[in-house]
Design a protein around this motif. Structure first.
Motif, PDB file in Angstrom:
ATOM      1  N   ALA A 245      38.454  33.426  42.744  1.00 12.30           N
ATOM      2  CA  ALA A 245      38.809  33.877  44.084  1.00 12.30           C
ATOM      3  C   ALA A 245      39.796  32.923  44.728  1.00 12.30           C
ATOM      4  CB  ALA A 245      37.552  34.002  44.939  1.00 12.30           C
ATOM      5  N   GLY A 246      39.594  31.603  44.547  1.00 13.30           N
ATOM      6  CA  GLY A 246      40.497  30.623  45.135  1.00 13.30           C
ATOM      7  C   GLY A 246      41.923  30.796  44.653  1.00 13.30           C
ATOM      8  N   VAL A 247      42.094  30.990  43.356  1.00  9.39           N
ATOM      9  CA  VAL A 247      43.427  31.198  42.780  1.00  9.39           C
ATOM     10  C   VAL A 247      44.069  32.459  43.341  1.00  9.39           C
ATOM     11  CG1 VAL A 247      44.662  31.767  40.656  1.00  9.39           C
ATOM     12  CG2 VAL A 247      42.978  29.912  40.662  1.00  9.39           C
ATOM     13  N   MET A 248      43.310  33.553  43.382  1.00  9.39           N
ATOM     14  CA  MET A 248      43.865  34.827  43.852  1.00  9.39           C
ATOM     15  C   MET A 248      44.273  34.752  45.320  1.00  9.39           C
ATOM     16  SD  MET A 248      41.375  37.603  41.905  1.00  9.39           S
ATOM     17  CE  MET A 248      42.236  39.010  42.627  1.00  9.39           C
ATOM     18  N   LEU A 249      43.454  34.094  46.140  1.00  5.10           N
ATOM     19  CA  LEU A 249      43.757  33.984  47.565  1.00  5.10           C
ATOM     20  C   LEU A 249      44.998  33.129  47.807  1.00  5.10           C
ATOM     21  CD1 LEU A 249      40.136  33.516  48.979  1.00  5.10           C
ATOM     22  CD2 LEU A 249      41.598  35.525  49.242  1.00  5.10           C
ATOM     23  N   VAL A 250      45.102  32.002  47.106  1.00  2.00           N
ATOM     24  CA  VAL A 250      46.274  31.127  47.257  1.00  2.00           C
ATOM     25  C   VAL A 250      47.537  31.854  46.817  1.00  2.00           C
ATOM     26  CG1 VAL A 250      47.405  29.061  46.334  1.00  2.00           C
ATOM     27  CG2 VAL A 250      45.037  28.945  47.116  1.00  2.00           C
ATOM     28  N   ASP A 251      47.443  32.570  45.693  1.00  3.16           N
ATOM     29  CA  ASP A 251      48.626  33.266  45.186  1.00  3.16           C
ATOM     30  C   ASP A 251      49.064  34.388  46.121  1.00  3.16           C
ATOM     31  OD1 ASP A 251      50.196  33.575  42.359  1.00  3.16           O
ATOM     32  OD2 ASP A 251      49.984  35.509  43.364  1.00  3.16           O
ATOM     33  N   TYR A 252      48.101  35.179  46.604  1.00  2.00           N
ATOM     34  CA  TYR A 252      48.458  36.364  47.403  1.00  2.00           C
ATOM     35  C   TYR A 252      48.933  35.999  48.802  1.00  2.00           C
ATOM     36  CZ  TYR A 252      48.202  41.160  49.173  1.00  2.00           C
ATOM     37  OH  TYR A 252      48.517  42.386  49.714  1.00  2.00           O
ATOM     38  N   TYR A 253      48.286  35.004  49.432  1.00  2.00           N
ATOM     39  CA  TYR A 253      48.585  34.721  50.841  1.00  2.00           C
ATOM     40  C   TYR A 253      49.504  33.524  51.066  1.00  2.00           C
ATOM     41  CZ  TYR A 253      44.932  38.065  52.053  1.00  2.00           C
ATOM     42  OH  TYR A 253      44.187  39.212  52.196  1.00  2.00           O
TER      43      TYR A 253
END
Length: 436
Positions: free
Chosen positions: A349-357
């Protein structure tokens, strides 16, 4: 002709169009159904048997903060893009093959959850038959019945949630009155637990681990939300009800009865009312578990082979495997399972959130294709995101090895920071090479 959202592939390989989105009530009831299961009661009872009421609620608070942050961030992304988690991961750092691994992780964990919940339901059915069915046959009957239900896709989740969630809370309210009769609530709040002590960090990790898989797969449900505001109310309402109210009741019951075996007490003390709560709980969460397993597996196979496989076929296969897991006794490993999930999944989740936002590496590509209601083609989709994979592994390793603080939060934070710095470094290196 049967609509794709009723039976078939349920938008497993495409964006959910705005015309197929559901009401706030429907998505919220489905989400509440996930976070108010008897597994949540079991978690609350475990906390109550090992911690004081204030310690247990503090652990619930910290664990819920992680869940709110992750669920809201991923949920809004899922609603905006109309994509499930395993599809969204392709363009949120992990790439095509990286998202295959994410899909496998989701599928395995939710299959285990299906087995845990099916075991609870099977115990209830076997109790109702006075043991004549036997645990094995009860598991098979409940598992097959839920599998058939999930074949009908997201709409079937709405049907069962609207029926099961209100009835479940009526039953739980009645059981609470029965079990807490003759006890002074103030004394229960201040009583000292008799179980094996649990640290605040372990408690918070267990709370986060109890719902981290359903939090990570928030886009599977939120892709049917009409806007970000609906996502906020869906996530927040489910956390308040599922974590604080359900956990709080379970903690009090554990203190009152001096045990963490709430499931047996509910069925034996409350009779048919307790049995009904067991059945409703298992039905309303296991249909979502199996639904997400099927979505994840269809995307795994599509990512590996490039072919669109049958959603129905994977639902049947997953239902059989999950049923077998319940028969062989996965429920016995419940607490260890929660702590494992609480460390392994937050880094994703941390990776996805950093990448998307923050990094927004594929946001322009997603924005362009979203206006056309299509997915980016294979040529523009990254094959594998090595920085994301490395960050996932490193975050999980830190979560397992560092005992200070809250392991779930440690793994989430480390993976997010490592991914951000690694991608920035790679981008800077490429920029300098171009200048030379």
């Amino acid at each position: 002709m049967i609509n794709n959202s009723v039976i078939g592939n349920d938008y497993a390989f495409s964006r959910v169009p705005l015309t197929a989105r559901s009401s706030l009530l429907t998505v919220t009831l489905i989400r509440i159904g996930v976070t108010t299961a008897l597994a949540q009661f079991m978690l609350g009872a475990t906390l109550g048997h090992s911690m004081t009421f204030s310690q247990a609620m503090l652990a619930t608070f910290f664990g819920s903060l992680i869940v709110e942050f992750v669920g809201l961030g991923l949920g809004i992304a899922g609603a905006r893009e109309g994509l499930s988690t395993s599809l969204l991961a392709r363009w949120c750092g992990f790439g095509r093959f990286g998202s295959v691994l994410i899909g496998l992780a989701i599928a395995i964990s939710t299959l285990c959850w299906f087995g845990v919940q099916n075991s609870i339901l099977a115990k209830g059915l076997n109790y109702a038959s006075d043991g004549r069915l036997g645990f094995g046959w009860a598991s098979a009957i409940s598992g097959i019945s839920l599998t058939v239900l999930v074949i009908f896709g997201f709409r079937a989740l709405g049907w069962t949630a609207k029926l099961a969630v209100p009835l479940f809370f009526l039953v739980i309210g009645w059981i609470m009155v029965i079990l807490l009769q003759g006890h002074n609530v103030a004394d229960l709040v201040t009583s000292i637990p008799t179980g094996v002590p649990m640290t605040l960090g372990a408690g918070a990790t267990a709370v986060a681990g109890g719902v981290i898989v359903s939090t990570l797969i928030t886009p599977d449900i939120s892709r049917y939300c009409q806007n970000g505001r609906h996502v906020f109310w869906m996530v927040t309402t489910s956390i308040v009800i599922g974590e604080f109210i359900v956990n709080g009741i379970a903690i009090l019951i554990a203190h009152a009865l001096d045990t963490d075996d709430v499931v047996s007490i509910m069925t034996k003390t409350a009779g048919w009312i307790g049995l009904l709560s067991v059945i409703l709980s298992a039905v309303k969460i296991n249909d979502v578990n199996l639904y997400s397993v099927s979505l994840a597996l269809t995307n795994v196979m599509e990512g590996m082979t490039g072919k669109k496989w049958s959603y129905i076929g994977f639902t049947l296969a997953a239902g059989i495997i999950g049923t077998v897991l319940s028969i062989i006794g996965i429920l016995d490993k419940f607490t260890d399972f929660l702590i494992l999930l609480g460390v392994v999944f937050p880094p994703i989740a941390g990776v996805m959130l950093v990448d998307y936002y923050i990094l927004r590496t594929n946001r322009q590509l997603l924005d362009t294709t979203r206006t056309k209601q299509i997915l980016p083609d294979e040529g523009s989709t990254p094959l594998i995101g090595w920085p994301a994979m490395i960050s996932w592994v490193l975050g999980g390793f830190i979560g397992f090895t560092i005992e200070w603080g809250i392991p779930s939060l440690n793994s989430l934070f480390v993976a997010s920071v490592v991914y951000l710095l690694t991608v920035r470094l790679v981008q800077s290196t490429r920029h300098n090479k171009k200048r030379v």
